[in-house]
Motif scaffolding. Structure first.
Motif, PDB file in Angstrom:
ATOM      1  N   LYS A 111       0.823  -1.213   0.000  1.00 23.18           N
ATOM      2  CA  LYS A 111       0.000   0.000   0.000  1.00 23.18           C
ATOM      3  C   LYS A 111       0.855   1.260   0.000  1.00 23.18           C
ATOM      4  N   GLN A 112       1.976   1.217   0.713  1.00 23.90           N
ATOM      5  CA  GLN A 112       2.762   2.428   0.870  1.00 23.90           C
ATOM      6  C   GLN A 112       3.717   2.701  -0.284  1.00 23.90           C
ATOM      7  N   ASN A 113       3.890   1.742  -1.194  1.00 26.02           N
ATOM      8  CA  ASN A 113       4.867   1.906  -2.265  1.00 26.02           C
ATOM      9  C   ASN A 113       4.232   1.839  -3.646  1.00 26.02           C
ATOM     10  N   PHE A 114       4.746   2.665  -4.546  1.00 26.75           N
ATOM     11  CA  PHE A 114       4.260   2.654  -5.925  1.00 26.75           C
ATOM     12  C   PHE A 114       5.493   2.793  -6.810  1.00 26.75           C
ATOM     13  N   LEU A 115       5.763   1.777  -7.623  1.00 30.08           N
ATOM     14  CA  LEU A 115       6.964   1.742  -8.437  1.00 30.08           C
ATOM     15  C   LEU A 115       6.645   2.073  -9.887  1.00 30.08           C
ATOM     16  N   LEU A 116       7.524   2.859 -10.494  1.00 32.21           N
ATOM     17  CA  LEU A 116       7.398   3.194 -11.919  1.00 32.21           C
ATOM     18  C   LEU A 116       8.611   2.636 -12.643  1.00 32.21           C
ATOM     19  N   GLY A 117       8.380   1.819 -13.658  1.00 33.96           N
ATOM     20  CA  GLY A 117       9.468   1.201 -14.394  1.00 33.96           C
ATOM     21  C   GLY A 117       9.541   1.676 -15.836  1.00 33.96           C
ATOM     22  N   LEU A 118      10.772   1.835 -16.280  1.00 37.69           N
ATOM     23  CA  LEU A 118      11.025   2.093 -17.694  1.00 37.69           C
ATOM     24  C   LEU A 118      11.805   0.896 -18.201  1.00 37.69           C
ATOM     25  N   GLU A 119      11.232   0.124 -19.089  1.00 37.86           N
ATOM     26  CA  GLU A 119      11.877  -1.101 -19.549  1.00 37.86           C
ATOM     27  C   GLU A 119      12.997  -0.835 -20.536  1.00 37.86           C
ATOM     28  N   SER A 120      12.797   0.130 -21.429  1.00 37.81           N
ATOM     29  CA  SER A 120      13.792   0.466 -22.445  1.00 37.81           C
ATOM     30  C   SER A 120      13.714   1.974 -22.672  1.00 37.81           C
ATOM     31  N   ALA A 121      14.547   2.689 -21.920  1.00 32.98           N
ATOM     32  CA  ALA A 121      14.435   4.144 -21.902  1.00 32.98           C
ATOM     33  C   ALA A 121      14.709   4.756 -23.273  1.00 32.98           C
ATOM     34  N   ALA A 122      13.958   5.839 -23.555  1.00 30.81           N
ATOM     35  CA  ALA A 122      14.118   6.601 -24.792  1.00 30.81           C
ATOM     36  C   ALA A 122      14.347   8.063 -24.445  1.00 30.81           C
ATOM     37  N   PRO A 123      15.034   8.814 -25.307  1.00 32.61           N
ATOM     38  CA  PRO A 123      15.253  10.248 -25.030  1.00 32.61           C
ATOM     39  C   PRO A 123      13.965  11.020 -24.763  1.00 32.61           C
ATOM     40  N   SER A 124      12.855  10.582 -25.353  1.00 31.10           N
ATOM     41  CA  SER A 124      11.571  11.255 -25.129  1.00 31.10           C
ATOM     42  C   SER A 124      11.074  11.105 -23.690  1.00 31.10           C
ATOM     43  N   GLN A 125      11.703  10.216 -22.942  1.00 30.59           N
ATOM     44  CA  GLN A 125      11.322  10.032 -21.543  1.00 30.59           C
ATOM     45  C   GLN A 125      12.152  10.891 -20.594  1.00 30.59           C
ATOM     46  N   THR A 126      13.019  11.709 -21.153  1.00 28.42           N
ATOM     47  CA  THR A 126      13.715  12.710 -20.342  1.00 28.42           C
ATOM     48  C   THR A 126      12.678  13.664 -19.769  1.00 28.42           C
ATOM     49  N   SER A 127      12.629  13.762 -18.446  1.00 31.89           N
ATOM     50  CA  SER A 127      11.571  14.531 -17.808  1.00 31.89           C
ATOM     51  C   SER A 127      11.824  14.579 -16.308  1.00 31.89           C
ATOM     52  N   VAL A 128      10.977  15.298 -15.611  1.00 28.94           N
ATOM     53  CA  VAL A 128      10.952  15.226 -14.155  1.00 28.94           C
ATOM     54  C   VAL A 128       9.708  14.430 -13.769  1.00 28.94           C
ATOM     55  N   TYR A 129       9.902  13.432 -12.944  1.00 34.32           N
ATOM     56  CA  TYR A 129       8.818  12.530 -12.563  1.00 34.32           C
ATOM     57  C   TYR A 129       8.399  12.809 -11.123  1.00 34.32           C
ATOM     58  N   PHE A 130       7.104  12.971 -10.952  1.00 27.86           N
ATOM     59  CA  PHE A 130       6.551  13.222  -9.627  1.00 27.86           C
ATOM     60  C   PHE A 130       5.583  12.121  -9.244  1.00 27.86           C
ATOM     61  N   CYS A 131       5.702  11.717  -8.003  1.00 25.84           N
ATOM     62  CA  CYS A 131       4.748  10.798  -7.415  1.00 25.84           C
ATOM     63  C   CYS A 131       3.841  11.596  -6.487  1.00 25.84           C
ATOM     64  N   ALA A 132       2.607  11.161  -6.358  1.00 29.07           N
ATOM     65  CA  ALA A 132       1.667  11.818  -5.450  1.00 29.07           C
ATOM     66  C   ALA A 132       0.772  10.770  -4.817  1.00 29.07           C
ATOM     67  N   SER A 133       0.183  11.126  -3.682  1.00 33.56           N
ATOM     68  CA  SER A 133      -0.782  10.241  -3.047  1.00 33.56           C
ATOM     69  C   SER A 133      -1.972  11.047  -2.568  1.00 33.56           C
ATOM     70  N   SER A 134      -3.069  10.354  -2.356  1.00 34.48           N
ATOM     71  CA  SER A 134      -4.311  11.019  -1.975  1.00 34.48           C
ATOM     72  C   SER A 134      -5.160  10.074  -1.142  1.00 34.48           C
ATOM     73  N   SER A 135      -5.899  10.658  -0.220  1.00 27.32           N
ATOM     74  CA  SER A 135      -6.799   9.871   0.609  1.00 27.32           C
ATOM     75  C   SER A 135      -8.053   9.492  -0.171  1.00 27.32           C
ATOM     76  N   ALA A 136      -8.714   8.440   0.249  1.00 27.03           N
ATOM     77  CA  ALA A 136      -9.982   8.045  -0.363  1.00 27.03           C
ATOM     78  C   ALA A 136     -11.149   8.320   0.580  1.00 27.03           C
TER      79      ALA A 136
END
Lengths: 115, 112
Positions: free
Chosen positions: A71-96
């Motif tokens: 519940k507390q972890n959320f993983l983001l995977g890039l299997e085969s990175a491409a230059p178009s994936q150059t970016s800043v990545y943000f994770c967020a969470s929210s209550s239900a």
């Protein structure tokens, strides 16, 4: 409380390499999200999760995979990175607790460069 | 595609002046939220306004929502140099799960 944390903070990859970004939250939130932010733009939703063991596609899911085994972890995977994936990545969470009426809490971001 | 479009893209003012940022969106919403992002940092939630509300206040912030025009505005009164940041509007539709669609943001610079 640490809130939402992300590791790593910075990463440089070569085209074709793979990596996993880790997001952790200590607020017992049900919902978690991964966004990317490109220069001069707002955030775009990549994938999200509404609970442990569940994931769903967002606006720009191609080239990414996610998992929410705990519940507390959320993983983001890039299997085969491409230059178009150059970016800043943000994770967020929210209550239900009040669905549709809750704010999101953001991590500090991971700056990824793909050469 | 982005739901919200913010106007202006950049705003430069002097300390003590008021800053107004506008946001327009395309589809029906459940709520609209404003976030702030300091350079190199994550986003911080400022205020949420529900679709059945017209105005909301929080400290020096005032948000208005006009669902007939599909637009919102954020007013920061008596601005301070510390208010320098990018401000984003984000909309949540009725689909649930608090999913947000963000605008491109307004870069605010407050000069001492």
């Amino acid at each position: 409380n640490a809130g939402v944390t992300q590791t790593p903070k910075f990463r440089v990859l070569k085209t074709g390499q793979s990596m996993t970004l880790l997001c952790a939250q200590d607020m017992n939130h049900e919902y978690m999200y991964w966004y990317r932010q490109d220069p001069g733009m707002g955030l775009r939703l990549i994938h999200y999760s509404v609970g442990e063991g569940t994931t769903a596609k967002g606006e720009v899911p191609d080239g990414y995979n996610v998992s929410r085994l705990k519940k507390q972890n959320f993983l983001l995977g890039l299997e085969s990175a491409a230059p178009s994936q150059t970016s800043v990545y943000f994770c967020a969470s929210s209550s239900a607790l009040v669905p549709g009426l809750d704010e999101q809490f953001f991590g500090p971001g991971t700056r990824l460069t793909v050469l | 595609s982005q739901q919200g479009e913010e106007d202006p893209q950049a705003l430069s003012i002097q300390e003590g002046e008021n800053a107004t940022m506008n946001c327009s969106y395309k589809t029906s919403i459940n709520n609209l939220q404003w976030y702030r992002q300091n350079s190199g940092r994550g986003l911080v939630h400022l205020i949420l306004i529900r679709s059945n509300e017209r105005e909301k206040h929080s400290g020096r912030l005032r948000v208005t929502l006009d669902t007939s025009k599909k637009s919102s505005s954020l007013l920061i009164t008596a601005s301070r140099a510390a208010d320098t940041a990018s401000y984003f509007c984000a909309t949540a539709n009725s689909g649930g799960y608090n999913k947000l669609i963000f605008g491109a943001g307004t870069r605010l610079a407050v000069h001492p």
